[in-house]
Design a protein around this motif. Structure first.
Motif, PDB file in Angstrom:
ATOM      1  N   VAL A   1       0.807   4.310  -2.486  1.00  0.00           N
ATOM      2  CA  VAL A   1       0.473   5.593  -2.306  1.00  0.00           C
ATOM      3  C   VAL A   1       1.573   6.725  -2.271  1.00  0.00           C
ATOM      4  O   VAL A   1       1.241   7.596  -3.071  1.00  0.00           O
ATOM      5  CB  VAL A   1       0.039   5.612  -0.717  1.00  0.00           C
ATOM      6  CG1 VAL A   1      -0.171   6.971  -0.051  1.00  0.00           C
ATOM      7  CG2 VAL A   1      -1.302   4.739  -0.429  1.00  0.00           C
ATOM      8  N   THR A   2       2.740   6.125  -2.208  1.00  0.00           N
ATOM      9  CA  THR A   2       3.681   6.966  -2.398  1.00  0.00           C
ATOM     10  C   THR A   2       4.092   7.445  -3.925  1.00  0.00           C
ATOM     11  O   THR A   2       4.518   8.649  -4.384  1.00  0.00           O
ATOM     12  CB  THR A   2       5.086   6.776  -1.653  1.00  0.00           C
ATOM     13  OG1 THR A   2       5.500   5.285  -2.037  1.00  0.00           O
ATOM     14  CG2 THR A   2       4.953   6.776  -0.076  1.00  0.00           C
TER      15      THR A   2
ATOM     16  N   VAL B   1       0.762  -1.150  -0.065  1.00  0.00           N
ATOM     17  CA  VAL B   1       0.062   0.120   0.184  1.00  0.00           C
ATOM     18  C   VAL B   1       0.923   1.202  -0.095  1.00  0.00           C
ATOM     19  O   VAL B   1       0.473   2.308  -0.749  1.00  0.00           O
ATOM     20  CB  VAL B   1      -1.014  -0.229   1.046  1.00  0.00           C
ATOM     21  CG1 VAL B   1      -1.749   1.266   1.408  1.00  0.00           C
ATOM     22  CG2 VAL B   1      -1.845  -1.117   1.011  1.00  0.00           C
ATOM     23  N   SER B   2       1.950   1.358   0.825  1.00  0.00           N
ATOM     24  CA  SER B   2       2.835   2.464   0.651  1.00  0.00           C
ATOM     25  C   SER B   2       3.555   2.687  -0.420  1.00  0.00           C
ATOM     26  O   SER B   2       3.733   3.824  -0.866  1.00  0.00           O
ATOM     27  CB  SER B   2       3.965   2.213   1.837  1.00  0.00           C
ATOM     28  OG  SER B   2       3.225   2.438   3.089  1.00  0.00           O
TER      29      SER B   2
ATOM     30  N   TYR C   1       3.182  11.151   2.222  1.00  0.00           N
ATOM     31  CA  TYR C   1       1.969  10.547   1.906  1.00  0.00           C
ATOM     32  C   TYR C   1       0.678  11.693   1.715  1.00  0.00           C
ATOM     33  O   TYR C   1      -0.065  11.153   0.952  1.00  0.00           O
ATOM     34  CB  TYR C   1       1.592   9.687   3.060  1.00  0.00           C
ATOM     35  CG  TYR C   1       2.327   8.491   3.326  1.00  0.00           C
ATOM     36  CD1 TYR C   1       1.875   7.098   3.072  1.00  0.00           C
ATOM     37  CD2 TYR C   1       3.636   8.405   3.660  1.00  0.00           C
ATOM     38  CE1 TYR C   1       2.608   6.077   2.999  1.00  0.00           C
ATOM     39  CE2 TYR C   1       4.317   7.201   3.753  1.00  0.00           C
ATOM     40  CZ  TYR C   1       3.866   5.869   3.489  1.00  0.00           C
ATOM     41  OH  TYR C   1       4.733   4.714   3.397  1.00  0.00           O
ATOM     42  N   PHE C   2       0.718  12.739   2.338  1.00  0.00           N
ATOM     43  CA  PHE C   2      -0.541  13.436   2.333  1.00  0.00           C
ATOM     44  C   PHE C   2      -0.518  14.732   2.177  1.00  0.00           C
ATOM     45  O   PHE C   2      -1.666  15.237   1.446  1.00  0.00           O
ATOM     46  CB  PHE C   2      -1.615  13.219   3.466  1.00  0.00           C
ATOM     47  CG  PHE C   2      -1.176  13.683   4.917  1.00  0.00           C
ATOM     48  CD1 PHE C   2      -1.249  15.007   5.133  1.00  0.00           C
ATOM     49  CD2 PHE C   2      -0.436  13.020   5.763  1.00  0.00           C
ATOM     50  CE1 PHE C   2      -0.855  15.522   6.414  1.00  0.00           C
ATOM     51  CE2 PHE C   2       0.016  13.319   7.011  1.00  0.00           C
ATOM     52  CZ  PHE C   2      -0.190  14.697   7.435  1.00  0.00           C
TER      53      PHE C   2
ATOM     54  N   ALA D   1      -9.494   9.256  -4.228  1.00  0.00           N
ATOM     55  CA  ALA D   1      -8.273   8.533  -3.812  1.00  0.00           C
ATOM     56  C   ALA D   1      -7.371   9.522  -3.069  1.00  0.00           C
ATOM     57  O   ALA D   1      -6.654   9.265  -2.059  1.00  0.00           O
ATOM     58  CB  ALA D   1      -7.447   8.616  -5.280  1.00  0.00           C
ATOM     59  N   ASN D   2      -7.451  10.880  -3.017  1.00  0.00           N
ATOM     60  CA  ASN D   2      -6.729  11.758  -2.277  1.00  0.00           C
ATOM     61  C   ASN D   2      -7.241  11.745  -0.998  1.00  0.00           C
ATOM     62  O   ASN D   2      -6.280  11.741  -0.169  1.00  0.00           O
ATOM     63  CB  ASN D   2      -6.674  13.380  -2.937  1.00  0.00           C
ATOM     64  CG  ASN D   2      -6.053  13.414  -4.141  1.00  0.00           C
ATOM     65  OD1 ASN D   2      -4.596  13.049  -4.057  1.00  0.00           O
ATOM     66  ND2 ASN D   2      -6.721  13.834  -5.243  1.00  0.00           N
TER      67      ASN D   2
ATOM     68  N   CYS E   1      -1.167  15.409  -1.661  1.00  0.00           N
ATOM     69  CA  CYS E   1      -2.674  15.206  -1.873  1.00  0.00           C
ATOM     70  C   CYS E   1      -3.531  16.471  -1.657  1.00  0.00           C
ATOM     71  O   CYS E   1      -4.247  16.763  -2.263  1.00  0.00           O
ATOM     72  CB  CYS E   1      -3.027  14.002  -0.961  1.00  0.00           C
ATOM     73  SG  CYS E   1      -2.154  12.495  -1.553  1.00  0.00           S
TER      74      CYS E   1
ATOM     75  N   TYR F   1       1.709   7.461  -6.283  1.00  0.00           N
ATOM     76  CA  TYR F   1       0.887   8.316  -6.890  1.00  0.00           C
ATOM     77  C   TYR F   1       1.082   9.510  -6.278  1.00  0.00           C
ATOM     78  O   TYR F   1       0.854  10.519  -7.120  1.00  0.00           O
ATOM     79  CB  TYR F   1      -0.780   7.718  -5.942  1.00  0.00           C
ATOM     80  CG  TYR F   1      -1.891   8.830  -6.158  1.00  0.00           C
ATOM     81  CD1 TYR F   1      -2.371   9.026  -7.392  1.00  0.00           C
ATOM     82  CD2 TYR F   1      -2.324   9.387  -5.116  1.00  0.00           C
ATOM     83  CE1 TYR F   1      -3.449   9.691  -7.768  1.00  0.00           C
ATOM     84  CE2 TYR F   1      -3.360  10.269  -5.369  1.00  0.00           C
ATOM     85  CZ  TYR F   1      -3.924  10.378  -6.691  1.00  0.00           C
ATOM     86  OH  TYR F   1      -4.954  11.098  -6.897  1.00  0.00           O
ATOM     87  N   SER F   2       1.504   9.976  -4.956  1.00  0.00           N
ATOM     88  CA  SER F   2       1.688  11.351  -4.406  1.00  0.00           C
ATOM     89  C   SER F   2       2.792  11.992  -5.166  1.00  0.00           C
ATOM     90  O   SER F   2       2.827  13.160  -5.323  1.00  0.00           O
ATOM     91  CB  SER F   2       1.747  11.416  -3.083  1.00  0.00           C
ATOM     92  OG  SER F   2       3.099  10.525  -2.536  1.00  0.00           O
TER      93      SER F   2
ATOM     94  N   CYS G   1      -5.719   8.845   0.585  1.00  0.00           N
ATOM     95  CA  CYS G   1      -4.318   8.780   1.071  1.00  0.00           C
ATOM     96  C   CYS G   1      -3.883   9.807   2.249  1.00  0.00           C
ATOM     97  O   CYS G   1      -2.991   9.755   3.122  1.00  0.00           O
ATOM     98  CB  CYS G   1      -3.346   9.574  -0.241  1.00  0.00           C
ATOM     99  SG  CYS G   1      -3.406   8.621  -1.655  1.00  0.00           S
TER     100      CYS G   1
END
Length: 454
Positions: free
Chosen positions: A86-87, A82-83, A398-399, A420-421, A402, A89-90, A424
């Motif tokens: 997510v990372t 998952v990390s 992570y955030f 999605a954002n 986003c 994507y960001s 995250c």
């Protein structure tokens, strides 16, 4: 230096940075060419690949089997995967936002993007403290790990020698940076960064292949280490922080992209993204085998640093520790460069110092000496990973990208991008809360028996 008060040079750097490139005075252009981030825009896409590998694949990879032991099989694999998603994507969002404003404006620094999203003052206060905590924190952890790896190398090649204190090895590691920190810009450290990226792949491969060579240990156990529920929960939290630390590279991504050429027909995001994808494939190739094989072979008996668990074959482990040292040298420089840029920007643009080689020489050596001093004083590797990982890496990795994306792009409520954002953001906020708790507890437990400067 121009002295008259009306010079554009006397405007606040932060209030002026939204102007287009053409409106800079000769003096400002000269200063921007002197500053390490904006001095050179000639990087190729593969610079992005190895700079990102060097920034992301740090010492954290060696702590992943230990993190797996604290997380357990199911949660451990889930958090790692998952990390990674997510990372990535960001990171993609940050690459996209580098040139989100039409007309040639580029956000060359993380805080400039933050200022555009949150406003001049607030953006600075949101981004700069977190970025500094991450970059200075990482450099301190790398000082400690560099010293530990040098010491392990010394013990491997000379087992009968007198044991030398960790303090001296940290000093040896720091002395390399007194020289390398004088390299002026991101592009000038590309050779060091390439060597570091190659080394990270090499020692990761040695870590998992040597684990397989050693084989599964007799009486291997996969249950949680701690005998108490509280201990298990806090260890779990600390391990989450360690995973976050392992995935953090976003703090320098805007600065890496700033070194790339860009035109309206060919924006920098194309080659930058190609490099990022290659880097993330390498990250997966480094992380998953080390975490899963290391934990499978040693179970609960794995050390905080997998290379410390492995003793044989001696020459291979000695070599791996030396690879770690070379990689950490490159990583330290990658994280130090934005700090140098911030310090030199303040000194030259705000405090009106002349941009000279000796200004650079003094400020950068003071920074190296500071990180060395803190590393010698508090060498708690595992606890520091968890603490810094949760406290500062989770927001900036992570955030925060986003949140900035939601502020700038304003996607429709409940659209895929919006959902999605927010997923995250919630995931990242939880990591920010629980990671430091576990890390701080570990530091306190380690500090009980610790004697300063031994």
């Amino acid at each position: 230096m121009a002295e008259e008060g009306g010079s554009p040079y006397h405007h606040d750097h932060y209030n002026n940075h939204f102007k287009t490139v053409d409106e800079r005075s000769e003096e400002q252009r000269a200063i921007d060419e002197w500053l390490p981030i904006t001095s050179s825009r000639t990087a190729k896409w593969w610079y992005s690949a190895f700079h990102n590998v060097t920034a992301i694949v740090g010492a954290g990879v060696l702590g992943l089997p230990y993190a797996m032991a604290e997380l357990g099989w199911g949660p451990g694999i889930a958090i790692l995967v998952v990390s990674w998603i997510v990372t990535l994507y960001s990171l993609w969002q940050m690459v996209e936002m580098h040139e989100i404003v039409p007309g040639g404006k580029r956000f060359d620094r993380y805080h400039e993007l933050g200022q555009y999203a949150f406003g001049e003052k607030l953006g600075l206060w949101i981004v700069v403290p977190q970025q500094l905590i991450v970059e200075v924190g990482v450099d301190i952890v790398y000082m400690i790990t560099g010293g530990q790896s040098l010491r392990k190398f010394h013990q491997s090649v000379c087992p009968n020698c007198v044991d030398i204190r960790l303090t001296y090895f940290i000093m040896i590691f720091a002395s390399v940076h007194l020289v390398l920190s004088q390299l002026p810009s991101f592009n000038s450290i590309s050779g060091v960064s390439l060597a570091a990226a190659v080394m990270s792949l090499s020692y990761s491969t040695i870590a998992w292949s040597a684990s397989i060579h050693k084989g599964m240990q007799p009486n291997v156990e996969y249950g949680y280490k701690s005998s108490t529920t509280a201990g298990t929960v806090f260890n779990f939290f600390s391990a989450l922080g360690s995973v976050v630390f392992a995935y953090g590279g976003h703090n320098v991504v805007m600065e890496i992209q700033a070194t790339m050429p860009s035109t309206s027909e060919k924006p920098s995001k194309g080659p930058m993204l190609r490099g990022v994808i290659v880097a993330y494939i390498i990250v997966a190739v480094c992380y998953l085998p080390v975490a899963l094989v290391g934990y499978a072979m040693f179970g609960n008996d794995v050390e905080e640093n997998i290379l410390i668990t492995l003793h044989n074959p001696k020459w291979l482990i000695a070599m791996a520790n030396m690879f770690v040292v070379v990689h950490l040298i490159g990583s330290y420089q990658i994280y130090a460069m934005p700090v140098f840029d911030m310090m030199e920007t303040v000194l030259v643009k705000k405090l009106k110092f002349r941009p000279t080689w000796y200004l650079r020489f003094i400020t950068r050596n003071v920074y190296v000496a500071f990180t060395m001093f803190i590393a010698i004083t508090f060498p708690f590797f595992g606890g520091l990973l968890g603490f810094f990982g949760g406290f500062a890496f989770a927001p900036t990795t992570y955030f925060l990208p986003c949140i900035i994306w939601l502020c700038i792009r304003k996607p429709r409520a409940f659209s895929l991008s919006w959902l999605a954002n927010w997923v995250c953001i919630v995931f990242g906020v939880l990591l920010t809360i629980v990671g430091p708790l576990g890390g701080l507890r570990q530091i306190i437990l380690q500090a009980k028996d610790y004697k300063f400067y031994l």
